[in-house]
Design a protein around this motif. Structure first.
Motif, PDB file in Angstrom:
ATOM      1  N   ALA A 180     -29.070  14.724   0.710  1.00 25.35           N
ATOM      2  CA  ALA A 180     -30.312  13.959   0.783  1.00 25.35           C
ATOM      3  C   ALA A 180     -31.332  14.714   1.612  1.00 25.35           C
ATOM      4  CB  ALA A 180     -30.071  12.578   1.394  1.00 25.35           C
ATOM      5  N   ILE A 181     -32.584  14.533   1.258  1.00 22.91           N
ATOM      6  CA  ILE A 181     -33.714  14.990   2.055  1.00 22.91           C
ATOM      7  C   ILE A 181     -34.298  13.765   2.758  1.00 22.91           C
ATOM      8  CG2 ILE A 181     -36.050  15.937   1.989  1.00 22.91           C
ATOM      9  CD1 ILE A 181     -34.108  18.068   1.337  1.00 22.91           C
ATOM     10  N   ALA A 182     -34.559  13.875   4.056  1.00 23.06           N
ATOM     11  CA  ALA A 182     -35.169  12.779   4.812  1.00 23.06           C
ATOM     12  C   ALA A 182     -36.498  13.266   5.385  1.00 23.06           C
ATOM     13  CB  ALA A 182     -34.242  12.303   5.925  1.00 23.06           C
ATOM     14  N   PRO A 183     -37.579  13.114   4.641  1.00 28.57           N
ATOM     15  CA  PRO A 183     -38.876  13.609   5.126  1.00 28.57           C
ATOM     16  C   PRO A 183     -39.379  12.809   6.327  1.00 28.57           C
ATOM     17  CG  PRO A 183     -38.915  13.219   2.745  1.00 28.57           C
ATOM     18  CD  PRO A 183     -37.683  12.557   3.286  1.00 28.57           C
ATOM     19  N   GLY A 184     -40.179  13.478   7.149  1.00 28.25           N
ATOM     20  CA  GLY A 184     -41.008  12.771   8.104  1.00 28.25           C
ATOM     21  C   GLY A 184     -42.300  12.374   7.421  1.00 28.25           C
ATOM     22  N   PRO A 185     -43.340  12.030   8.173  1.00 28.38           N
ATOM     23  CA  PRO A 185     -44.614  11.661   7.555  1.00 28.38           C
ATOM     24  C   PRO A 185     -45.188  12.814   6.716  1.00 28.38           C
ATOM     25  CG  PRO A 185     -44.577  11.017   9.869  1.00 28.38           C
ATOM     26  CD  PRO A 185     -43.373  11.878   9.641  1.00 28.38           C
ATOM     27  N   GLN A 205     -49.260  13.279  15.081  1.00 33.23           N
ATOM     28  CA  GLN A 205     -49.039  13.920  16.376  1.00 33.23           C
ATOM     29  C   GLN A 205     -47.631  13.706  16.929  1.00 33.23           C
ATOM     30  OE1 GLN A 205     -51.356  15.959  17.970  1.00 33.23           O
ATOM     31  NE2 GLN A 205     -52.329  15.736  15.959  1.00 33.23           N
ATOM     32  N   LEU A 206     -46.826  12.849  16.280  1.00 30.15           N
ATOM     33  CA  LEU A 206     -45.507  12.547  16.821  1.00 30.15           C
ATOM     34  C   LEU A 206     -44.546  13.732  16.747  1.00 30.15           C
ATOM     35  CD1 LEU A 206     -44.874   8.899  15.552  1.00 30.15           C
ATOM     36  CD2 LEU A 206     -45.560   9.652  17.837  1.00 30.15           C
ATOM     37  N   ALA A 207     -44.653  14.532  15.707  1.00 30.76           N
ATOM     38  CA  ALA A 207     -43.783  15.712  15.587  1.00 30.76           C
ATOM     39  C   ALA A 207     -44.280  16.821  16.501  1.00 30.76           C
ATOM     40  CB  ALA A 207     -43.755  16.203  14.143  1.00 30.76           C
ATOM     41  N   GLY A 242     -40.554  18.375  10.786  1.00 28.69           N
ATOM     42  CA  GLY A 242     -41.307  19.027  11.841  1.00 28.69           C
ATOM     43  C   GLY A 242     -40.863  18.651  13.241  1.00 28.69           C
ATOM     44  N   GLY A 243     -39.665  18.068  13.358  1.00 33.28           N
ATOM     45  CA  GLY A 243     -39.173  17.611  14.660  1.00 33.28           C
ATOM     46  C   GLY A 243     -39.545  16.180  14.960  1.00 33.28           C
ATOM     47  N   PHE A 244     -40.006  15.446  13.961  1.00 29.67           N
ATOM     48  CA  PHE A 244     -40.437  14.048  14.104  1.00 29.67           C
ATOM     49  C   PHE A 244     -39.342  13.155  14.665  1.00 29.67           C
ATOM     50  CE2 PHE A 244     -40.558   9.862  11.884  1.00 29.67           C
ATOM     51  CZ  PHE A 244     -41.777   9.371  12.343  1.00 29.67           C
ATOM     52  N   ALA A 245     -38.095  13.409  14.264  1.00 28.29           N
ATOM     53  CA  ALA A 245     -36.975  12.594  14.753  1.00 28.29           C
ATOM     54  C   ALA A 245     -35.698  13.389  14.623  1.00 28.29           C
ATOM     55  CB  ALA A 245     -36.867  11.312  13.926  1.00 28.29           C
TER      56      ALA A 245
END
Length: 245
Positions: A180-185, A205-207, A242-245
């Motif tokens: 699975a791919i789990a994208p951020g925004p 800005q969260l990532a 991008g490091g979002f979570a």
């Protein structure tokens, strides 16, 4: 067999990420079955762009939560191209509602499309793919954030992750990978809908990379999973955020 002979079903091909996946996999040599639900014009546009560049592609409409419709999607792919090598399930919906009794109909719809739809697509892929086949479902990185109003969406995608892990084990010895791919925004219409500019800027800005993802960021990860370099990746959820979570 080279990628020029391979065939990929891409669901949700009328959406921002789906269209990017169609273009990337077509560029990598796949013939494309571009699925759509409510926007045939965008799916047809994606197909036309592939064909104009010398590729092979068709568009097929289907209610992803309907068992017969999903079966017909896979049948059409086999009839037109003779085989299916990769299934990339991008289709989904993201209405945002709080967890309360007034939201139950929205909850039912999200689970029906996102979770039941994923089950049907994965189940048909199992019956269709052979050794070397690749299945890529879509989750979301918002699961780790627990934002208000994302309850139904996050729950549906957590279910998708469970299906991926279980199916990878069920396909032991078959030579088929399931990830699975789990994208951020990601800057798509689905993400932007219903959000103010301030909300979008805050999420961007969260990532640590301090930007929204782009559809091509996601399609590149899909291409890796269905390509030669992804053959040893199995049963994983790849958080492309991008490091979002």
């Amino acid at each position: 067999m080279t990628d020029s002979h391979k065939v990929a079903i891409v669901t949700g091909a009328s959406g921002g990420i789906g269209k990017a996946v169609v273009q990337r996999l077509a560029n990598d040599g796949f013939a494309i079955v571009a699925h759509y639900a409510g926007n045939p014009a965008e799916a047809d546009k994606a197909v036309s762009e592939v064909v104009e560049r010398g590729g092979r592609a068709i568009s097929v409409g289907a209610d992803i939560a309907n068992e017969n419709a999903v079966r017909t999607l896979f049948t059409r792919a086999r009839e037109d191209f003779g085989r299916i090598d990769a299934v990339v399930h991008c289709a989904g919906i993201m209405p945002l509602k709080p967890i309360n009794l007034e939201s139950i109909e929205t909850f039912n719809k999200v689970i029906d499309v996102n979770l039941r739809g994923s089950f049907l697509v994965l189940a048909n892929a199992v019956d269709t793919l052979g050794p070397g086949g690749r299945i890529v479902a879509f989750s979301t990185s918002v699961i780790a954030k627990s934002f208000p109003n994302y309850g139904a969406y996050a729950a549906s995608k957590a279910g998708v992750e469970a299906l991926v892990h279980v199916l990878a084990n069920e396909l032991r010895g078959k030579g088929i990978t399931v990830n699975a791919i789990a994208p951020g925004p990601v800057a798509t219409e689905l993400f932007m809908k219903g959000k103010t500019d301030a909300q979008i800027q805050h999420l961007a800005q969260l990532a640590p990379l301090e930007r929204l993802g782009q559809p091509d960021d996601i399609s590149g990860a899909v291409a890796f999973l269905v390509g030669k370099d992804g053959e040893w990746v199995n049963g994983q959820v790849i958080r492309v955020n991008g490091g979002f979570a």
